[in-house]
Design a protein around this motif. Structure first.
Motif, PDB file in Angstrom:
ATOM      1  N   PRO A 195       0.819  -1.225   0.000  1.00  0.00           N
ATOM      2  CA  PRO A 195       0.000   0.000   0.000  1.00  0.00           C
ATOM      3  C   PRO A 195       0.851   1.273   0.000  1.00  0.00           C
ATOM      4  N   GLU A 196       1.977   1.259   0.731  1.00  0.00           N
ATOM      5  CA  GLU A 196       2.854   2.435   0.761  1.00  0.00           C
ATOM      6  C   GLU A 196       3.438   2.705  -0.621  1.00  0.00           C
ATOM      7  N   TRP A 197       3.894   1.652  -1.282  1.00  0.00           N
ATOM      8  CA  TRP A 197       4.496   1.790  -2.610  1.00  0.00           C
ATOM      9  C   TRP A 197       3.449   2.259  -3.629  1.00  0.00           C
ATOM     10  N   ASN A 198       2.273   1.676  -3.557  1.00  0.00           N
ATOM     11  CA  ASN A 198       1.222   2.055  -4.499  1.00  0.00           C
ATOM     12  C   ASN A 198       0.811   3.514  -4.336  1.00  0.00           C
ATOM     13  N   PHE A 199       0.795   3.997  -3.087  1.00  0.00           N
ATOM     14  CA  PHE A 199       0.410   5.400  -2.885  1.00  0.00           C
ATOM     15  C   PHE A 199       1.467   6.332  -3.463  1.00  0.00           C
ATOM     16  N   LEU A 200       2.735   5.982  -3.291  1.00  0.00           N
ATOM     17  CA  LEU A 200       3.787   6.840  -3.847  1.00  0.00           C
ATOM     18  C   LEU A 200       3.672   6.926  -5.363  1.00  0.00           C
ATOM     19  N   LEU A 201       3.289   5.816  -6.000  1.00  0.00           N
ATOM     20  CA  LEU A 201       3.184   5.801  -7.459  1.00  0.00           C
ATOM     21  C   LEU A 201       1.901   6.456  -7.955  1.00  0.00           C
ATOM     22  N   ARG A 202       0.796   6.183  -7.256  1.00  0.00           N
ATOM     23  CA  ARG A 202      -0.512   6.567  -7.801  1.00  0.00           C
ATOM     24  C   ARG A 202      -1.298   7.533  -6.919  1.00  0.00           C
ATOM     25  N   ALA A 203      -0.757   7.880  -5.774  1.00  0.00           N
ATOM     26  CA  ALA A 203      -1.430   8.823  -4.858  1.00  0.00           C
ATOM     27  C   ALA A 203      -2.829   8.367  -4.500  1.00  0.00           C
ATOM     28  N   GLY A 204      -3.016   7.058  -4.333  1.00  0.00           N
ATOM     29  CA  GLY A 204      -4.312   6.540  -3.900  1.00  0.00           C
ATOM     30  C   GLY A 204      -5.373   6.528  -4.965  1.00  0.00           C
ATOM     31  N   LEU A 228      -4.615  13.845   1.363  1.00  0.00           N
ATOM     32  CA  LEU A 228      -4.430  13.472   2.765  1.00  0.00           C
ATOM     33  C   LEU A 228      -5.483  12.453   3.194  1.00  0.00           C
ATOM     34  N   LEU A 229      -6.722  12.652   2.753  1.00  0.00           N
ATOM     35  CA  LEU A 229      -7.798  11.704   3.072  1.00  0.00           C
ATOM     36  C   LEU A 229      -7.536  10.342   2.426  1.00  0.00           C
ATOM     37  N   LEU A 230      -7.007  10.359   1.205  1.00  0.00           N
ATOM     38  CA  LEU A 230      -6.689   9.104   0.519  1.00  0.00           C
ATOM     39  C   LEU A 230      -5.516   8.398   1.193  1.00  0.00           C
ATOM     40  N   LEU A 231      -4.553   9.170   1.684  1.00  0.00           N
ATOM     41  CA  LEU A 231      -3.404   8.592   2.379  1.00  0.00           C
ATOM     42  C   LEU A 231      -3.867   7.827   3.618  1.00  0.00           C
ATOM     43  N   THR A 237      -0.423   2.080   7.645  1.00  0.00           N
ATOM     44  CA  THR A 237       0.581   2.639   8.564  1.00  0.00           C
ATOM     45  C   THR A 237       0.444   4.143   8.741  1.00  0.00           C
ATOM     46  N   MET A 238      -0.417   4.791   7.939  1.00  0.00           N
ATOM     47  CA  MET A 238      -0.598   6.240   8.053  1.00  0.00           C
ATOM     48  C   MET A 238      -1.956   6.602   8.639  1.00  0.00           C
ATOM     49  N   GLN A 239      -2.651   5.623   9.199  1.00  0.00           N
ATOM     50  CA  GLN A 239      -3.920   5.924   9.843  1.00  0.00           C
ATOM     51  C   GLN A 239      -3.688   6.827  11.053  1.00  0.00           C
ATOM     52  N   GLY A 240      -4.446   7.897  11.130  1.00  0.00           N
ATOM     53  CA  GLY A 240      -4.265   8.897  12.184  1.00  0.00           C
ATOM     54  C   GLY A 240      -3.583  10.145  11.691  1.00  0.00           C
ATOM     55  N   PHE A 279      10.468   6.784   4.461  1.00  0.00           N
ATOM     56  CA  PHE A 279       9.570   6.558   3.330  1.00  0.00           C
ATOM     57  C   PHE A 279       8.207   7.195   3.588  1.00  0.00           C
ATOM     58  N   HIS A 280       7.763   7.176   4.849  1.00  0.00           N
ATOM     59  CA  HIS A 280       6.497   7.848   5.186  1.00  0.00           C
ATOM     60  C   HIS A 280       6.600   9.353   4.924  1.00  0.00           C
TER      61      HIS A 280
END
Length: 422
Positions: A195-204, A228-231, A237-240, A279-280
């Motif tokens: 999920p972390e890698w996919n967000f960096l590539l596609r921003a959710g 930010l909401l999509l993150l 690992t970025m919940q909160g 990475f976060h």
């Protein structure tokens, strides 16, 4: 597949590091195959005798003797097979200790293979890569301590293959290449989740924004707020992160976001940020300051792999020349306005070949002249540089045949003959 290549590279490593193990494994494979075949032949022979026997089987003395002999032989073969299987397990345990090197090699190859997605010119064959990998095993520093040797091999292979491939990349693509190597290693080690890698590539992209009672502050654009909401919604690992950014420390986060170089500034202090990795931080830059992300990538790679993967040295023609041979041309792929002639002339002067360097600028009617020079130079060891090959596309098939002929046993190509193409 990655696993298949890993097994192939493991065999290469063990063959060079522990030849005795690899030879013993090869002998075992052959021995076990022969024993299993012998067992099958015995079974087939017994079944044939039974099927063709006439009368009472118990009265057939030759059949009884055959069965007894088969049972004895079968028992001996099965004992050998069992012993061989135990030996094979011991060999595999010893071989597996070298797998970490093969794994790194497999990771590197698939990163290199993916470069073709950036530019179709970036295509590297598996045979070329395997050759580089074996050079790493031969040329890296030796050590009698296995753990030290494995670390040396892994680090040397990573840097050596990186440097060799980098020679053929445009400057703008080198940082992407080093970042892909870094993240592929970390993803394989589970330090970066999917999920972390996919967000960096596609921003959710394709995800659903998290629900929140928070309203968008004025200092944050609608795009940033949605990201930010999509993150929060797509990266566990970025919940909160929403409550953190829009909580008591909001002013500190605003200051960080509005900084000219947020990649160089630490994240606002707090319990949430204490749990975040480098990475976060990249993910947060993706949300708030994507234009600064490329600068952060360089720092990220430098911290994880070392500065040698981000501080790219200028091209060393001497190193390229040492790695080439008389049958493999050195090709310069140039940007508009770039000209390596001066560098080549200086290098020829250093090697005391300045007067033996022949330069031809290809164009109309220059093909036959270039062909004559190549034929003469491959016999006497002169240097030849053919410039502007892109202006003589109709002559390129002829040049291809000339290059193929260089490696022919009947060509008589001198070992010190180099061919440069631009």
């Amino acid at each position: 597949t990655m696993q298949g290549l890993e097994d192939q590279l493991l065999a290469d490593v063990v063959r060079k590091e522990r030849l005795d193990l690899e030879e013993q494994k090869d002998r075992l494979v052959v021995s076990m195959a022969n024993d299993n075949k012998q067992l099958k032949d015995l079974e087939d022979k017994v079944l044939k005798l039974i099927s063709t026997s006439e009368g009472n089987l118990l009265d057939n003395e030759s059949l009884i003797n055959m069965l007894n002999n088969s049972k004895l032989t079968s028992g001996m073969i099965k004992a050998r097979v069992k012993e061989a299987e135990e030996t094979e397990k011991e060999i595999n345990i010893a071989r597996e200790r070298y797998r970490v090197v093969a794994t790194r090699g497999s990771i590197l190859y698939f990163v290199v293979a993916d470069l073709a997605n950036m530019d179709p010119m970036y295509q590297y064959s598996l045979s070329y890569f395997t050759k580089l990998f074996n050079v790493c095993i031969d040329n890296s520093e030796k050590s009698d301590v296995l753990e030290e040797r494995l670390e040396i091999l892994t680090n040397f292979a990573t840097e050596f293959i990186f440097n060799n491939v980098c020679r053929g990349l445009f400057e703008k693509d080198k940082i992407i290449f080093s970042f892909l190597i870094c993240t592929s290693i970390l993803r394989h080690g589970k330090e970066i989740s999917a999920p972390e890698w996919n967000f960096l590539l596609r921003a959710g992209a394709g995800g659903h924004p998290a629900e929140t009672s928070k309203t968008r502050p004025g200092w944050m654009s609608p795009h940033q707020f949605k990201a930010l909401l999509l993150l929060e919604a797509t990266v566990p690992t970025m919940q909160g992160c929403i409550d953190e950014v829009l909580g008591p420390n909001e002013s500190d986060w605003r200051q960080w976001v509005e900084s000219e170089q947020p990649e160089n500034d630490p994240l606002p202090e707090g319990e949430f940020t204490e749990m975040l990795t480098f990475f976060h931080k990249l993910l947060l830059l993706k949300v708030f300051k994507e234009e600064r992300l490329v600068f952060a990538l360089r720092d990220f790679v430098g911290e994880k792999l070392g500065r040698q993967f981000v501080d790219f040295p200028p091209l060393s023609l001497s190193e390229v020349f040492d790695d080439s041979n008389s049958t493999t041309p050195i090709i310069f792929i140039l940007s508009t306005g770039a000209d390596p002639t001066a560098m080549l002339l200086r290098f020829a002067q250093e090697k005391e070949y300045r007067d033996r360097l022949k330069i031809v600028s290809l164009g109309q009617g220059q093909g036959p002249i270039a062909e004559r020079l190549v034929h003469e130079a491959q016999q006497n060891g002169d240097w030849v540089c053919l410039q502007n090959c892109h202006l003589a596309t109709s002559w390129m098939p002829k040049l291809e045949k000339l290059v193929e002929h260089l490696a022919s046993p009947t060509a008589g190509t001198q070992d010190d003959f180099p061919l440069f193409l631009t």
